[in-house]
Design a protein around this motif. Structure first.
Motif, PDB file in Angstrom:
ATOM      1  N   ALA A  59       0.810  -1.230   0.000  1.00 18.14           N
ATOM      2  CA  ALA A  59       0.000   0.000   0.000  1.00 18.14           C
ATOM      3  C   ALA A  59       0.839   1.275   0.000  1.00 18.14           C
ATOM      4  CB  ALA A  59      -0.949  -0.001   1.208  1.00 18.14           C
ATOM      5  N   ILE A  60       1.903   1.305   0.801  1.00 21.78           N
ATOM      6  CA  ILE A  60       2.683   2.539   0.964  1.00 21.78           C
ATOM      7  C   ILE A  60       3.272   2.963  -0.378  1.00 21.78           C
ATOM      8  CG2 ILE A  60       4.736   3.537   2.082  1.00 21.78           C
ATOM      9  CD1 ILE A  60       4.006   1.627   4.500  1.00 21.78           C
ATOM     10  N   CYS A  61       3.901   2.001  -1.023  1.00 21.99           N
ATOM     11  CA  CYS A  61       4.558   2.233  -2.305  1.00 21.99           C
ATOM     12  C   CYS A  61       3.532   2.554  -3.405  1.00 21.99           C
ATOM     13  CB  CYS A  61       5.325   0.960  -2.636  1.00 21.99           C
ATOM     14  SG  CYS A  61       6.409   1.152  -3.983  1.00 21.99           S
ATOM     15  N   GLU A  62       2.445   1.789  -3.437  1.00 19.54           N
ATOM     16  CA  GLU A  62       1.434   1.955  -4.491  1.00 19.54           C
ATOM     17  C   GLU A  62       0.718   3.306  -4.394  1.00 19.54           C
ATOM     18  OE1 GLU A  62       0.609   0.230  -7.253  1.00 19.54           O
ATOM     19  OE2 GLU A  62       2.429  -0.892  -6.811  1.00 19.54           O
ATOM     20  N   TRP A  63       0.453   3.736  -3.161  1.00 27.81           N
ATOM     21  CA  TRP A  63      -0.227   5.025  -2.978  1.00 27.81           C
ATOM     22  C   TRP A  63       0.696   6.168  -3.398  1.00 27.81           C
ATOM     23  CZ3 TRP A  63      -4.094   7.966  -3.250  1.00 27.81           C
ATOM     24  CH2 TRP A  63      -4.249   9.159  -2.509  1.00 27.81           C
ATOM     25  N   LYS A  64       2.002   6.055  -3.070  1.00 26.47           N
ATOM     26  CA  LYS A  64       2.958   7.087  -3.495  1.00 26.47           C
ATOM     27  C   LYS A  64       3.023   7.162  -5.032  1.00 26.47           C
ATOM     28  CE  LYS A  64       5.522   9.301  -1.097  1.00 26.47           C
ATOM     29  NZ  LYS A  64       5.298  10.654  -0.507  1.00 26.47           N
ATOM     30  N   ARG A  65       2.955   5.994  -5.657  1.00 25.70           N
ATOM     31  CA  ARG A  65       3.010   5.946  -7.122  1.00 25.70           C
ATOM     32  C   ARG A  65       1.772   6.616  -7.736  1.00 25.70           C
ATOM     33  NH1 ARG A  65       1.271   3.002 -11.045  1.00 25.70           N
ATOM     34  NH2 ARG A  65       0.185   1.504  -9.729  1.00 25.70           N
ATOM     35  N   LEU A  66       0.633   6.359  -7.115  1.00 26.60           N
ATOM     36  CA  LEU A  66      -0.623   6.944  -7.584  1.00 26.60           C
ATOM     37  C   LEU A  66      -0.619   8.475  -7.437  1.00 26.60           C
ATOM     38  CD1 LEU A  66      -2.913   5.207  -8.658  1.00 26.60           C
ATOM     39  CD2 LEU A  66      -3.991   5.272  -6.400  1.00 26.60           C
ATOM     40  N   LEU A  67       0.034   8.953  -6.365  1.00 29.18           N
ATOM     41  CA  LEU A  67       0.122  10.401  -6.129  1.00 29.18           C
ATOM     42  C   LEU A  67       1.025  11.087  -7.147  1.00 29.18           C
ATOM     43  CD1 LEU A  67       0.490  10.642  -2.243  1.00 29.18           C
ATOM     44  CD2 LEU A  67      -1.397  11.516  -3.616  1.00 29.18           C
ATOM     45  N   GLY A  68       2.175  10.442  -7.426  1.00 33.17           N
ATOM     46  CA  GLY A  68       3.141  11.048  -8.352  1.00 33.17           C
ATOM     47  C   GLY A  68       4.054  12.041  -7.652  1.00 33.17           C
ATOM     48  N   PRO A  69       4.957  12.689  -8.383  1.00 31.92           N
ATOM     49  CA  PRO A  69       5.911  13.633  -7.817  1.00 31.92           C
ATOM     50  C   PRO A  69       5.227  14.756  -7.034  1.00 31.92           C
ATOM     51  CG  PRO A  69       6.490  13.131 -10.089  1.00 31.92           C
ATOM     52  CD  PRO A  69       5.157  12.503  -9.845  1.00 31.92           C
ATOM     53  N   ALA A  70       5.918  15.248  -5.978  1.00 31.04           N
ATOM     54  CA  ALA A  70       5.337  16.273  -5.094  1.00 31.04           C
ATOM     55  C   ALA A  70       5.029  17.575  -5.837  1.00 31.04           C
ATOM     56  CB  ALA A  70       6.277  16.539  -3.920  1.00 31.04           C
ATOM     57  N   ASP A  71       5.823  17.894  -6.851  1.00 31.99           N
ATOM     58  CA  ASP A  71       5.573  19.110  -7.618  1.00 31.99           C
ATOM     59  C   ASP A  71       4.675  18.776  -8.823  1.00 31.99           C
ATOM     60  OD1 ASP A  71       5.553  21.277  -9.287  1.00 31.99           O
ATOM     61  OD2 ASP A  71       7.712  21.676  -9.152  1.00 31.99           O
ATOM     62  N   PRO A  72       3.445  19.317  -8.833  1.00 34.65           N
ATOM     63  CA  PRO A  72       2.495  18.973  -9.903  1.00 34.65           C
ATOM     64  C   PRO A  72       3.014  19.272 -11.310  1.00 34.65           C
ATOM     65  CG  PRO A  72       1.351  20.049  -8.103  1.00 34.65           C
ATOM     66  CD  PRO A  72       2.816  20.163  -7.795  1.00 34.65           C
ATOM     67  N   GLU A  73       3.844  20.331 -11.457  1.00 37.33           N
ATOM     68  CA  GLU A  73       4.411  20.649 -12.780  1.00 37.33           C
ATOM     69  C   GLU A  73       5.255  19.479 -13.277  1.00 37.33           C
ATOM     70  OE1 GLU A  73       4.004  22.997 -15.111  1.00 37.33           O
ATOM     71  OE2 GLU A  73       2.349  23.610 -13.815  1.00 37.33           O
ATOM     72  N   LEU A  74       6.129  19.003 -12.372  1.00 37.33           N
ATOM     73  CA  LEU A  74       6.977  17.857 -12.689  1.00 37.33           C
ATOM     74  C   LEU A  74       6.114  16.616 -12.939  1.00 37.33           C
ATOM     75  CD1 LEU A  74       9.942  16.806 -12.811  1.00 37.33           C
ATOM     76  CD2 LEU A  74       9.714  16.247 -10.391  1.00 37.33           C
ATOM     77  N   ALA A  75       5.066  16.477 -12.101  1.00 39.64           N
ATOM     78  CA  ALA A  75       4.163  15.327 -12.233  1.00 39.64           C
ATOM     79  C   ALA A  75       3.509  15.295 -13.620  1.00 39.64           C
ATOM     80  CB  ALA A  75       3.084  15.372 -11.147  1.00 39.64           C
ATOM     81  N   ARG A  76       3.132  16.466 -14.131  1.00 46.40           N
ATOM     82  CA  ARG A  76       2.468  16.506 -15.441  1.00 46.40           C
ATOM     83  C   ARG A  76       3.399  16.050 -16.559  1.00 46.40           C
ATOM     84  NH1 ARG A  76      -1.221  20.020 -12.756  1.00 46.40           N
ATOM     85  NH2 ARG A  76       0.116  21.832 -12.459  1.00 46.40           N
ATOM     86  N   THR A  77       4.714  16.255 -16.355  1.00 44.25           N
ATOM     87  CA  THR A  77       5.689  15.799 -17.356  1.00 44.25           C
ATOM     88  C   THR A  77       6.010  14.319 -17.185  1.00 44.25           C
ATOM     89  OG1 THR A  77       6.706  17.948 -16.961  1.00 44.25           O
ATOM     90  CG2 THR A  77       7.885  16.479 -18.432  1.00 44.25           C
ATOM     91  N   GLU A  78       6.256  13.920 -15.910  1.00 41.21           N
ATOM     92  CA  GLU A  78       6.769  12.560 -15.661  1.00 41.21           C
ATOM     93  C   GLU A  78       5.683  11.496 -15.526  1.00 41.21           C
ATOM     94  OE1 GLU A  78       9.427  12.458 -12.375  1.00 41.21           O
ATOM     95  OE2 GLU A  78      10.973  13.642 -13.390  1.00 41.21           O
ATOM     96  N   ALA A  79       4.538  11.870 -14.957  1.00 36.87           N
ATOM     97  CA  ALA A  79       3.468  10.874 -14.722  1.00 36.87           C
ATOM     98  C   ALA A  79       2.121  11.538 -14.923  1.00 36.87           C
ATOM     99  CB  ALA A  79       3.594  10.319 -13.294  1.00 36.87           C
ATOM    100  N   PRO A  80       1.783  11.858 -16.189  1.00 38.79           N
ATOM    101  CA  PRO A  80       0.601  12.687 -16.462  1.00 38.79           C
ATOM    102  C   PRO A  80      -0.723  12.136 -15.928  1.00 38.79           C
ATOM    103  CG  PRO A  80       1.586  11.812 -18.498  1.00 38.79           C
ATOM    104  CD  PRO A  80       2.546  11.524 -17.402  1.00 38.79           C
ATOM    105  N   GLY A  81      -0.807  10.840 -15.672  1.00 38.57           N
ATOM    106  CA  GLY A  81      -2.079  10.289 -15.186  1.00 38.57           C
ATOM    107  C   GLY A  81      -2.218  10.302 -13.671  1.00 38.57           C
ATOM    108  N   CYS A  82      -1.162  10.737 -12.945  1.00 38.59           N
ATOM    109  CA  CYS A  82      -1.201  10.631 -11.479  1.00 38.59           C
ATOM    110  C   CYS A  82      -2.093  11.726 -10.871  1.00 38.59           C
ATOM    111  CB  CYS A  82       0.208  10.674 -10.894  1.00 38.59           C
ATOM    112  SG  CYS A  82       0.936  12.329 -10.892  1.00 38.59           S
ATOM    113  N   ILE A  83      -2.421  11.568  -9.596  1.00 40.26           N
ATOM    114  CA  ILE A  83      -3.375  12.457  -8.926  1.00 40.26           C
ATOM    115  C   ILE A  83      -2.886  13.908  -8.901  1.00 40.26           C
ATOM    116  CG2 ILE A  83      -4.385  12.976  -6.652  1.00 40.26           C
ATOM    117  CD1 ILE A  83      -4.651   9.913  -6.239  1.00 40.26           C
TER     118      ILE A  83
END
Length: 376
Positions: free
Chosen positions: A168-192
């Motif tokens: 759960a710990i690892c999977e939830w972090k993966r679902l959240l994606g990077p802490a910075d949403p800008e970076l998240a949109r580049t690296e993991a566009p489907g994450c929360i």
């Protein structure tokens, strides 16, 4: 899977007549979904092996409450090594925290959590005091954003959840994606955070990154002792009560129902998961006793598993919440009011997705029952 594979748990049942806990061995056979129970103290069979479709393998984890023929059992331990090895290996609990900036997206986020195979075992909308916020952000004390983080997390309602699945710990972090949403949109566009985040502070949700911090943080939000955790957000004004029934919670409909309520223009001002016992349900449904022929079945459904209580605020009392829920019988609702909650999510007159307050003068009383009496 061998033909005689079975999983064994030690289960406790509170016997209200004797005012004591009774312990049983609960056996579950996955090949045909049958159950068997033995009374541990008296060394005798309590329930012969019987097919029971209301229980599934997903329900079998320590700490869960399951209903077997209207008896609410708490799974307190594994009954043998095999069960502990097979079912206990990687199941973990972690904290999922929805921050103030994403409170309007609670439904969407719960839906994502459900689709990712998590079970929500605790859930509460709360307000953090400055001290609670500081305790929560203790790890960030040396960071430049520390004061801003504390200010933000205590600026409005949050929703804390305990969620469970393998890794759960690892999977939830993966679902959240990077802490910075800008970076998240580049690296993991489907994450929360990519979907709903603004910046490194207003980044939708939080998840602990280790087993130790998950345990520490869950203790902050859901203390195991009699200490009260953070306060709920109920306002107790211009409100009515809605309960998402156990069958709808276990079928994973909670997120969709919350979205539908919001989209219809209602505000969800308090939200909390409860596992009720029979006595509480009978007390809550007192007004229906002797009035509604389905009273007994209604009671059994409401304590069949966790339910979620909501305080609904109405800006426009004319468009009442009760109308939005629709007729109690989903079949009738589908014919007459196809857009209502029960028409869309209900199955039968008993499993009709939601309970709503029937009489305007009872709205506050029902909200108080959950958010003042049961929450304490």
């Amino acid at each position: 899977m061998s033909h005689t594979e079975r999983f064994v748990f030690i289960a406790e049942w509170y016997d209200p007549n004797a005012s004591l806990f009774r312990r049983y061995e609960l056996l579950y056979y996955p090949e045909d979904g049958s159950v068997e129970m033995h009374d541990i103290k008296n060394h005798r069979t309590f329930l012969k092996r019987t097919k029971y479709e209301a229980l599934s393998l997903e329900d079998l984890f320590l700490g869960n409450k399951v209903n077997v023929f209207s008896r609410q059992l708490t799974l307190v331990d594994y009954g043998d090594q095999y069960t502990a090895r097979q079912l206990g290996s990687r199941k973990e609990r972690t904290l999922a925290l929805i921050k103030p900036d994403a409170i309007s997206k609670v439904g969407e986020i719960i839906e994502i959590i459900h689709k990712a195979g998590f079970t929500i075992t605790k859930l509460k909308m709360m307000l953090l005091s400055r001290k609670e916020a500081a305790d929560f952000q203790a790890d960030h004390q040396s960071k430049p954003l520390y004061n801003e983080l504390i200010q933000f997390i205590s600026s409005g309602p949050i929703v804390a959840m305990e969620i469970l699945r393998d890794d759960a710990i690892c999977e939830w972090k993966r679902l959240l994606g990077p802490a910075d949403p800008e970076l998240a949109r580049t690296e993991a566009p489907g994450c929360i955070r990519a979907l709903y985040g603004t910046d490194a502070v207003h980044n939708v949700a939080h998840g602990p990154d280790s087993f130790a911090s998950a345990a520490r943080e869950m203790e902050l939000f859901f203390p195991s002792s009699s200490v009260c955790g953070p306060v709920n957000t109920a306002r107790f004004t211009d409100c009515t009560c809605c309960i998402v029934k156990p069958h709808a919670v276990s079928e994973g409909l909670l997120g969709k129902i919350l979205m539908a309520i919001r989209d219809a223009g209602f505000e969800i001002s308090a939200l909390q998961m409860f596992s009720m016992d029979r006595a509480n349900v009978e007390e809550f449904y007192e007004v229906y006793k002797g009035v509604v022929s389905e009273y007994k079945d209604m009671v059994t459904e409401l304590y069949a598993g966790p339910c979620v209580a909501l305080e609904i605020q109405q800006k426009d009392p004319m468009k009442t919440f009760r109308e939005f829920c629709g007729p109690a019988d989903p079949e009738i609702a589908r014919h007459l009011r196809p857009g209502t909650l029960r028409a869309i999510f209900g199955k039968t007159k008993i499993q009709n997705a939601v309970h709503c307050t029937d009489l305007p003068e009872d709205g506050l009383l029902e909200v108080q029952y959950f958010f003042k009496i049961l929450d304490n």
